[in-house]
Scaffold this motif. Structure first.
Motif, PDB file in Angstrom:
ATOM      1  N   ASP A 197     -57.710 -28.050  13.031  1.00 19.92           N
ATOM      2  CA  ASP A 197     -57.119 -27.211  11.985  1.00 19.92           C
ATOM      3  C   ASP A 197     -56.107 -26.284  12.644  1.00 19.92           C
ATOM      4  OD1 ASP A 197     -56.518 -25.415   9.999  1.00 19.92           O
ATOM      5  OD2 ASP A 197     -58.593 -24.934   9.490  1.00 19.92           O
ATOM      6  N   LEU A 198     -54.860 -26.389  12.243  1.00 14.90           N
ATOM      7  CA  LEU A 198     -53.802 -25.566  12.854  1.00 14.90           C
ATOM      8  C   LEU A 198     -54.079 -24.074  12.712  1.00 14.90           C
ATOM      9  CD1 LEU A 198     -50.496 -27.361  11.803  1.00 14.90           C
ATOM     10  CD2 LEU A 198     -51.352 -26.982  14.126  1.00 14.90           C
ATOM     11  N   VAL A 199     -54.776 -23.716  11.652  1.00 11.91           N
ATOM     12  CA  VAL A 199     -54.981 -22.298  11.366  1.00 11.91           C
ATOM     13  C   VAL A 199     -56.075 -21.705  12.257  1.00 11.91           C
ATOM     14  CG1 VAL A 199     -55.449 -20.603   9.558  1.00 11.91           C
ATOM     15  CG2 VAL A 199     -54.346 -22.782   8.976  1.00 11.91           C
ATOM     16  N   THR A 200     -57.185 -22.412  12.356  1.00 10.68           N
ATOM     17  CA  THR A 200     -58.328 -21.857  13.082  1.00 10.68           C
ATOM     18  C   THR A 200     -58.555 -22.536  14.435  1.00 10.68           C
ATOM     19  OG1 THR A 200     -59.773 -23.416  11.940  1.00 10.68           O
ATOM     20  CG2 THR A 200     -59.546 -21.243  10.949  1.00 10.68           C
ATOM     21  N   GLY A 201     -57.866 -23.634  14.697  1.00 13.26           N
ATOM     22  CA  GLY A 201     -58.125 -24.439  15.894  1.00 13.26           C
ATOM     23  C   GLY A 201     -57.634 -23.797  17.183  1.00 13.26           C
ATOM     24  N   GLU A 202     -58.297 -24.187  18.277  1.00 17.20           N
ATOM     25  CA  GLU A 202     -57.919 -23.698  19.610  1.00 17.20           C
ATOM     26  C   GLU A 202     -56.751 -24.510  20.160  1.00 17.20           C
ATOM     27  OE1 GLU A 202     -59.783 -21.224  21.355  1.00 17.20           O
ATOM     28  OE2 GLU A 202     -60.617 -20.916  19.351  1.00 17.20           O
ATOM     29  N   ILE A 203     -56.078 -23.934  21.149  1.00 18.35           N
ATOM     30  CA  ILE A 203     -55.108 -24.694  21.928  1.00 18.35           C
ATOM     31  C   ILE A 203     -55.901 -25.729  22.722  1.00 18.35           C
ATOM     32  CG2 ILE A 203     -53.306 -24.503  23.709  1.00 18.35           C
ATOM     33  CD1 ILE A 203     -52.712 -22.691  21.316  1.00 18.35           C
ATOM     34  N   PHE A 204     -55.540 -26.997  22.669  1.00 16.09           N
ATOM     35  CA  PHE A 204     -56.381 -28.007  23.330  1.00 16.09           C
ATOM     36  C   PHE A 204     -55.664 -28.839  24.382  1.00 16.09           C
ATOM     37  CE2 PHE A 204     -54.828 -31.821  21.197  1.00 16.09           C
ATOM     38  CZ  PHE A 204     -54.202 -31.294  20.079  1.00 16.09           C
ATOM     39  N   ASN A 205     -54.341 -28.637  24.544  1.00 16.14           N
ATOM     40  CA  ASN A 205     -53.625 -29.436  25.532  1.00 16.14           C
ATOM     41  C   ASN A 205     -52.214 -28.878  25.667  1.00 16.14           C
ATOM     42  OD1 ASN A 205     -53.050 -31.561  27.326  1.00 16.14           O
ATOM     43  ND2 ASN A 205     -54.222 -33.016  26.079  1.00 16.14           N
ATOM     44  N   LYS A 206     -51.453 -29.435  26.602  1.00 14.59           N
ATOM     45  CA  LYS A 206     -50.041 -29.042  26.748  1.00 14.59           C
ATOM     46  C   LYS A 206     -49.168 -30.269  26.507  1.00 14.59           C
ATOM     47  CE  LYS A 206     -49.422 -24.714  28.662  1.00 14.59           C
ATOM     48  NZ  LYS A 206     -48.310 -23.774  28.417  1.00 14.59           N
ATOM     49  N   LYS A 229     -46.745 -19.465  17.300  1.00 12.31           N
ATOM     50  CA  LYS A 229     -47.262 -18.957  18.579  1.00 12.31           C
ATOM     51  C   LYS A 229     -48.134 -20.010  19.246  1.00 12.31           C
ATOM     52  CE  LYS A 229     -47.101 -14.082  17.471  1.00 12.31           C
ATOM     53  NZ  LYS A 229     -47.851 -12.914  16.981  1.00 12.31           N
ATOM     54  N   LYS A 230     -48.964 -20.688  18.452  1.00  9.38           N
ATOM     55  CA  LYS A 230     -49.811 -21.740  19.005  1.00  9.38           C
ATOM     56  C   LYS A 230     -48.975 -22.898  19.559  1.00  9.38           C
ATOM     57  CE  LYS A 230     -53.877 -20.826  16.254  1.00  9.38           C
ATOM     58  NZ  LYS A 230     -54.996 -21.340  15.484  1.00  9.38           N
ATOM     59  N   PHE A 231     -47.934 -23.263  18.838  1.00  8.95           N
ATOM     60  CA  PHE A 231     -47.072 -24.338  19.321  1.00  8.95           C
ATOM     61  C   PHE A 231     -46.384 -23.926  20.627  1.00  8.95           C
ATOM     62  CE2 PHE A 231     -46.448 -26.176  14.791  1.00  8.95           C
ATOM     63  CZ  PHE A 231     -47.597 -26.925  14.937  1.00  8.95           C
ATOM     64  N   HIS A 232     -45.953 -22.685  20.656  1.00  6.24           N
ATOM     65  CA  HIS A 232     -45.301 -22.167  21.860  1.00  6.24           C
ATOM     66  C   HIS A 232     -46.232 -22.294  23.065  1.00  6.24           C
ATOM     67  CE1 HIS A 232     -44.249 -18.914  24.698  1.00  6.24           C
ATOM     68  NE2 HIS A 232     -43.017 -19.342  24.452  1.00  6.24           N
ATOM     69  N   GLU A 233     -47.484 -21.905  22.855  1.00  5.11           N
ATOM     70  CA  GLU A 233     -48.465 -21.965  23.930  1.00  5.11           C
ATOM     71  C   GLU A 233     -48.825 -23.405  24.309  1.00  5.11           C
ATOM     72  OE1 GLU A 233     -51.703 -19.256  23.090  1.00  5.11           O
ATOM     73  OE2 GLU A 233     -52.830 -20.009  24.816  1.00  5.11           O
ATOM     74  N   SER A 234     -48.722 -24.307  23.326  1.00 11.61           N
ATOM     75  CA  SER A 234     -49.096 -25.709  23.566  1.00 11.61           C
ATOM     76  C   SER A 234     -47.957 -26.535  24.153  1.00 11.61           C
ATOM     77  CB  SER A 234     -49.542 -26.363  22.255  1.00 11.61           C
ATOM     78  OG  SER A 234     -50.597 -25.634  21.676  1.00 11.61           O
ATOM     79  N   LEU A 235     -46.797 -25.923  24.331  1.00  8.94           N
ATOM     80  CA  LEU A 235     -45.644 -26.658  24.868  1.00  8.94           C
ATOM     81  C   LEU A 235     -45.424 -26.282  26.328  1.00  8.94           C
ATOM     82  CD1 LEU A 235     -42.807 -26.368  22.161  1.00  8.94           C
ATOM     83  CD2 LEU A 235     -43.827 -28.504  22.990  1.00  8.94           C
TER      84      LEU A 235
END
Lengths: 273, 197
Positions: A197-206, A229-235
């Motif tokens: 879930d994009l809203v509640t889910g954790e960052i899980f990979n890069k 912000k999550k996408f930024h961290e996941s990239l």
């Protein structure tokens, strides 16, 4: 058709959050309202009956999510986007990495994942790329995994593929079975499907590339901001993010950590950690 | 008192149209009074897979540049907006747009009923709805929602329409305040504009 007021919509999103952990509280109101009304219409529920069902029948949540989320998509939607992927973005990633990872965030029934798999196949790099496809709706993930679509959708998909100027015919990738287009299993053998879930889910990979087209349109700006912000961290730094052609990041806090690579197709590149 | 019995409390105009509406829309936009204060939100049926050309064609003669709004873009006074190809266009309570790729309605995406219906919900009696020529019933329900919430409703005179299904469907299910030809709609905008000066 019945109507529903905002107070009841808020009751429903609060209930789903408290009881099941899915957070629709920051979804865009106009479409959330249409989706809930649609479920009430399909199931012939009043607001009270819907709330009772959600409270008393935990198994109903899956059906509810499946109807609530919008699962209308096409293969090679916006063929010009896919041409840019093939001719500019993927080659740019390949300059630095022979192997890389792509995340399809909110993959729905998987048409975009399959489109990407075909594109990679035609570029001859299918086995060098790891694809991750996520959605919060487990029913739709099962459909995505099956790589099977109604044959009546194929006319549009074929048209898009022709505009994409693919190497062959889309028919090369599937066979017809009982009114269904069944895609070659091998296309999806480098795809990891998982519930997220994009809203509640954790960052899980890069990732080197994230595709999230026409998903955040269902969120309000507060939530769009958080998800970016999550996408930024996941990239990885210099990784790419693709959103829908009529979406924009400019009002998000993290917008200045990206540059626009292609404004027409809304492809961004992360330039700052 | 002006001939349309209007006042200057309106906050927005929404226009729906389909087959045969293009010339009418061009005429309306080309003769729009300079500095017309209200936002004009248009949902016109269009080819789903052609992203370009339509907004440019409409802007060519328009007094105001027509734009296809981005998701969550704020509605500005005096601007003219067109629903983008292959998206439904809604208006949210905070006076901004929201796009969606939900199922087609009346075989259409963008669907006029969605744009008109959400405008009716947000602008209530401060909305003017106009439905032009078209070959299906999309927009009729939206016009009813506008009327039910106290808005002002206009349809194009069916005899002038290339295809009159759309205005006739609206006339069949709700009260329409004015049935006008395109030239009269052009005048309507001029009369309305005067009230804001």
């Amino acid at each position: 058709m019945q109507d529903i007021d905002i107070a009841d919509l808020k009751r429903i999103s609060e209930l789903i959050y408290q009881k099941y952990g899915y957070d629709f509280r920051n979804y865009a109101m106009s479409s959330f309202k249409r989706r809930v009304l649609r479920i009430m219409d399909l199931k012939r529920f009043t607001v009270e009956a819907l709330i009772r069902k959600l409270t008393e029948s935990p198994e109903f949540i899956h059906e509810f999510l499946d109807e609530l989320t919008v699962n209308v998509t096409e293969m090679f939607r916006d063929p010009s986007f896919w041409r840019i992927m093939r001719e500019e973005i993927i080659p740019a990633i390949l300059l630095n990495h022979k192997q890389f990872k792509i995340w399809h965030a909110g993959c729905s029934s998987g048409e975009e994942v399959l489109s990407m798999a075909i594109l990679l196949k035609e570029m001859g790099i299918h086995q060098d790329v790891q694809l991750y496809a996520t959605d919060l709706d487990t029913n739709i993930l099962e459909r995505a995994k099956s790589g099977t679509y109604s044959i009546k959708n194929m006319e549009l998909n074929e048209k898009n593929y022709i505009r994409f100027q693919g190497a062959g015919s889309l028919k090369d990738y599937y066979r017809e079975e009982n009114g269904l287009a069944v895609f070659n299993k091998e296309l999806l053998n480098n795809v990891t499907f998982r519930k997220h879930d994009l809203v509640t889910g954790e960052i899980f990979n890069k990732f080197d590339l994230i595709l999230c087209r026409n998903v955040m349109i269902y969120f309000n700006q507060t939530l769009q901001n958080e998800v970016l912000k999550k996408f930024h961290e996941s990239l990885f730094k210099y990784g790419y993010l693709a959103i829908g052609s009529k979406e924009s990041l400019i009002w998000c806090d993290y917008a200045n950590r990206f540059i626009v690579v292609n404004n027409e197709e809304k492809i961004y590149k992360k330039i700052k950690d | 008192m002006n001939k349309f019995n209007l006042n200057n409390s309106y906050k927005a105009v929404v226009i729906g149209g389909s087959a045969g509406s293009f010339q009418g829309v061009v005429k309306i936009l080309s003769q729009l009074p300079k500095g017309f204060p209200l936002p004009i939100i248009m949902c016109l049926h269009r080819l789903k897979h052609v992203r370009h050309g339509f907004v440019e064609a409409l802007s060519l003669k328009s007094v105001v540049q027509v734009t296809e709004p981005y998701d969550k873009e704020t509605i500005k006074r005096g601007s003219v907006y067109l629903a983008p190809a292959n998206y439904h266009l809604s208006v949210e309570l905070g006076h901004y747009f929201a796009l969606s790729t939900e199922e087609m309605i009346n075989n259409s995406r963008p669907a006029i009923d969605i744009t008109l219906g959400t405008c009716a919900y947000v602008f209530k009696d401060k909305l003017i709805g106009i439905l032009l020529s078209g070959a299906n019933k999309d927009g009729a329900l939206g016009m009813k929602q506008i009327k039910d919430r106290g808005g002002f409703t206009i349809v194009q005179e069916p005899s002038e329409c290339m295809i009159d299904t759309m205005p006739k469907s609206a006339l069949a299910i709700t009260q329409i305040d004015q049935v006008l030809k395109i030239d009269q709609i052009v005048n309507f905008f001029k009369e309305l504009d005067k009230l804001y000066r």
